[in-house]
Design a protein around this motif. Structure first.
Motif, short mmCIF file in Angstrom:
data_model
loop_
_atom_site.label_atom_id
_atom_site.label_comp_id
_atom_site.label_asym_id
_atom_site.label_seq_id
_atom_site.Cartn_x
_atom_site.Cartn_y
_atom_site.Cartn_z
N ILE A 109 0.86 -1.18 0.00
CA ILE A 109 0.00 0.00 0.00
C ILE A 109 0.90 1.23 0.00
CG2 ILE A 109 -1.73 1.30 1.30
CD1 ILE A 109 -2.52 -1.50 2.54
N GLN A 110 0.87 1.99 -1.07
CA GLN A 110 1.72 3.17 -1.17
C GLN A 110 1.16 4.32 -0.34
OE1 GLN A 110 2.08 3.77 -5.41
NE2 GLN A 110 3.27 1.91 -5.69
N ALA A 111 2.06 5.22 0.10
CA ALA A 111 1.67 6.42 0.86
C ALA A 111 0.90 6.06 2.13
CB ALA A 111 0.85 7.37 -0.02
N GLY A 112 1.57 5.32 3.01
CA GLY A 112 0.92 4.81 4.21
C GLY A 112 0.41 5.83 5.20
N SER A 113 0.94 7.05 5.16
CA SER A 113 0.48 8.07 6.11
C SER A 113 -0.61 8.96 5.54
CB SER A 113 1.67 8.95 6.56
OG SER A 113 2.27 9.59 5.46
N GLY A 114 -0.99 8.73 4.28
CA GLY A 114 -2.08 9.48 3.67
C GLY A 114 -3.43 8.94 4.09
N GLY A 115 -4.49 9.62 3.68
CA GLY A 115 -5.84 9.24 4.09
C GLY A 115 -6.21 7.82 3.73
N LEU A 148 -7.79 -8.26 7.36
CA LEU A 148 -8.05 -9.35 6.41
C LEU A 148 -6.98 -10.44 6.48
CD1 LEU A 148 -9.15 -7.16 3.36
CD2 LEU A 148 -10.65 -8.54 4.83
N GLY A 149 -5.92 -10.19 7.24
CA GLY A 149 -4.89 -11.19 7.44
C GLY A 149 -3.70 -11.09 6.52
N ALA A 150 -3.55 -9.96 5.84
CA ALA A 150 -2.45 -9.79 4.88
C ALA A 150 -1.16 -9.37 5.57
CB ALA A 150 -2.84 -8.75 3.83
N TYR A 151 -0.04 -9.65 4.91
CA TYR A 151 1.26 -9.08 5.26
C TYR A 151 1.33 -7.76 4.50
CZ TYR A 151 6.34 -8.43 5.54
OH TYR A 151 7.59 -7.93 5.76
N VAL A 152 1.55 -6.65 5.20
CA VAL A 152 1.42 -5.33 4.60
C VAL A 152 2.74 -4.58 4.57
CG1 VAL A 152 0.26 -3.08 4.76
CG2 VAL A 152 -0.99 -5.17 5.33
N ALA A 153 3.11 -4.13 3.38
CA ALA A 153 4.24 -3.22 3.21
C ALA A 153 3.71 -1.86 2.77
CB ALA A 153 5.20 -3.75 2.16
N THR A 154 4.42 -0.81 3.15
CA THR A 154 3.99 0.54 2.75
C THR A 154 5.20 1.46 2.64
OG1 THR A 154 2.36 2.28 3.21
CG2 THR A 154 3.63 1.45 5.09
N THR A 155 4.96 2.63 2.09
CA THR A 155 5.99 3.68 1.99
C THR A 155 5.52 4.91 2.75
OG1 THR A 155 4.99 4.39 -0.10
CG2 THR A 155 6.92 2.96 -0.24
N ILE A 192 8.82 1.30 4.35
CA ILE A 192 9.95 1.74 3.53
C ILE A 192 10.00 3.26 3.50
CG2 ILE A 192 10.92 1.72 1.19
CD1 ILE A 192 9.34 -1.00 0.89
N ASP A 193 11.11 3.81 3.92
CA ASP A 193 11.34 5.25 3.87
C ASP A 193 11.68 5.63 2.44
OD1 ASP A 193 12.24 7.85 4.00
OD2 ASP A 193 13.66 7.51 5.63
N TYR A 194 10.70 6.18 1.73
CA TYR A 194 10.90 6.41 0.29
C TYR A 194 11.98 7.46 0.00
CZ TYR A 194 8.06 10.70 0.63
OH TYR A 194 7.57 11.95 0.96
N LYS A 195 12.33 8.25 1.01
CA LYS A 195 13.37 9.26 0.79
C LYS A 195 14.77 8.66 0.78
CE LYS A 195 10.87 13.34 2.41
NZ LYS A 195 10.93 14.55 3.24
N ASN A 196 14.91 7.50 1.41
CA ASN A 196 16.22 6.87 1.52
C ASN A 196 16.30 5.45 0.98
OD1 ASN A 196 17.48 9.09 3.07
ND2 ASN A 196 16.02 8.49 4.66
N GLN A 197 15.15 4.86 0.61
CA GLN A 197 15.13 3.48 0.16
C GLN A 197 14.32 3.35 -1.12
OE1 GLN A 197 13.45 2.14 3.99
NE2 GLN A 197 15.21 0.76 4.18
N ASP A 198 14.69 2.36 -1.94
CA ASP A 198 13.98 2.05 -3.17
C ASP A 198 13.11 0.82 -2.90
OD1 ASP A 198 13.06 1.31 -5.64
OD2 ASP A 198 15.02 1.31 -6.63
#
Length: 334
Positions: A150-156, A168-175, A193-199
């Motif tokens: 899920i991109q932009a994890g701190s957005g609405g 729902l039981g998912a493993y969740v990654a975000t930026t 993932i810190d998008y400012k320092n990581q790809d």
């Protein structure tokens, strides 16, 4: 009633506070006295004219999509709500108007407000909640053990989608940005993932689903590559597809335009054996009722960044346009 209207399309245009008569109430409509209105980037895009090819509102019109308030009048065929009910909604397309003191809403787009939320908190939920629900449940069919990015994890949308995906039981990654990493982890994300320092492409592999919300075409291409064969990317920002054009009943020539706009990314997706879909969420009161149940059970907790006064509506919209919100922005109207 007082209302903020769009007088003309344009990025430099401001909303104008004016006096209007109260809305008409048709047989399937509910008149709601608005207590709070959520603010979304969609409101800004509508004002700018970015969607006028597909959703053309004829100025002047009242802006705003998210609402929480109290029912003051019902139409002759309304059966689900009564005067005095506390309700919330993401109003239907061509029914915008939540930056006002009253709005008339089709009862099919309405749900009872979660009992454990304030009006401000409730108005922050509908658009982002329905977007997350339709992406993860209705289209994505996310199951326990699947991997979701899920991109932009701190957005609405991100804040809501992380919590729903974990339920729902998912493993969740975000930026997110450096300053929000710990905050997003507390929402339940397994990998931040810190998008400012990581790809993110170097960190993610074999994901079942990507919720994409970045306009950068390079980010879109990278997002396709982190999917496993048979996976799907659901984009909230486009490009729009023929399927979307058919869904909202656009004429053939606009279907052709959307086909051309999305041809490149669909070709890339096909080559990788993954699916690309564009989601333009729809108003849906029954789904909002499901969300109400999750909120009352404590599964989903709303995150409100700032609350502006009604008179500060333009300032609220400008703040959302910065892209630096931490959760949702709300306008207190009553």
């Amino acid at each position: 009633m007082r209302a903020f209207i769009v007088k003309r399309y344009g990025k430099k245009e401001k909303l104008h506070l004016t006096e209007l008569p109260n809305p008409d109430v048709k047989e399937n409509d509910v008149l709601v006295q608005i207590h709070s209105a959520g603010v979304n980037l969609l409101d800004s895009l509508i004002k700018n004219g970015d969607f006028k090819l597909f959703l053309h509102y004829k100025p002047p019109f009242v802006n705003g999509h998210d609402v929480a308030g109290v029912v003051t009048k019902i139409g002759s065929k309304v059966s689900k709500f009564k005067v005095g009910d506390e309700v919330y909604s993401r109003v239907g397309d061509y029914r915008t108007g939540t930056f006002a003191e009253y709005i008339s809403i089709d009862e099919a787009d309405l749900a009872l407000k979660p009992k454990n939320l304030t009006m401000d908190e409730a108005s922050s939920i509908p658009l982002v909640g329905l977007t997350a629900w339709q992406a993860l449940v209705e289209i994505g069919h996310v199951k326990k053990g699947q991997k979701v990015f899920i991109q932009a994890g701190s957005g609405g949308v991100g804040v809501f989608a992380i919590q729903l995906a974990k339920h729902l039981g998912a493993y969740v990654a975000t930026t997110t940005s450096t300053m929000n990493v710990d905050w997003v982890k507390k929402l339940g994300a397994d990998l931040v993932i810190d998008y400012k320092n990581q790809d993110f492409e170097t960190k993610l592999k074999d994901y079942n689903l990507v919720i994409h919300s970045n306009h950068d075409t390079k980010i879109l291409e990278k997002s396709l590559r982190v999917l496993k064969p048979g996976g799907q990317l659901i984009s909230l920002v486009g490009p729009p597809t023929i399927e979307f054009a058919s869904q909202i009943g656009l004429p053939w020539y606009l279907k052709l335009v959307t086909g051309l706009l999305s041809a490149g990314v669909k070709k890339k997706a096909k080559k990788l054996n993954v699916r690309f879909l564009f989601l333009f969420m729809k108003a849906e009161g029954s789904q909002l009722g499901e969300i109400t149940s999750l909120i009352e059970a404590g599964v989903i907790i709303p995150m409100v960044d700032k609350v502006f006064s009604f008179e500060q509506t333009n300032e609220a919209l400008a703040y959302v346009e910065t892209g630096r919100t931490k959760g949702k922005v709300v306008i207190k109207i009553k």
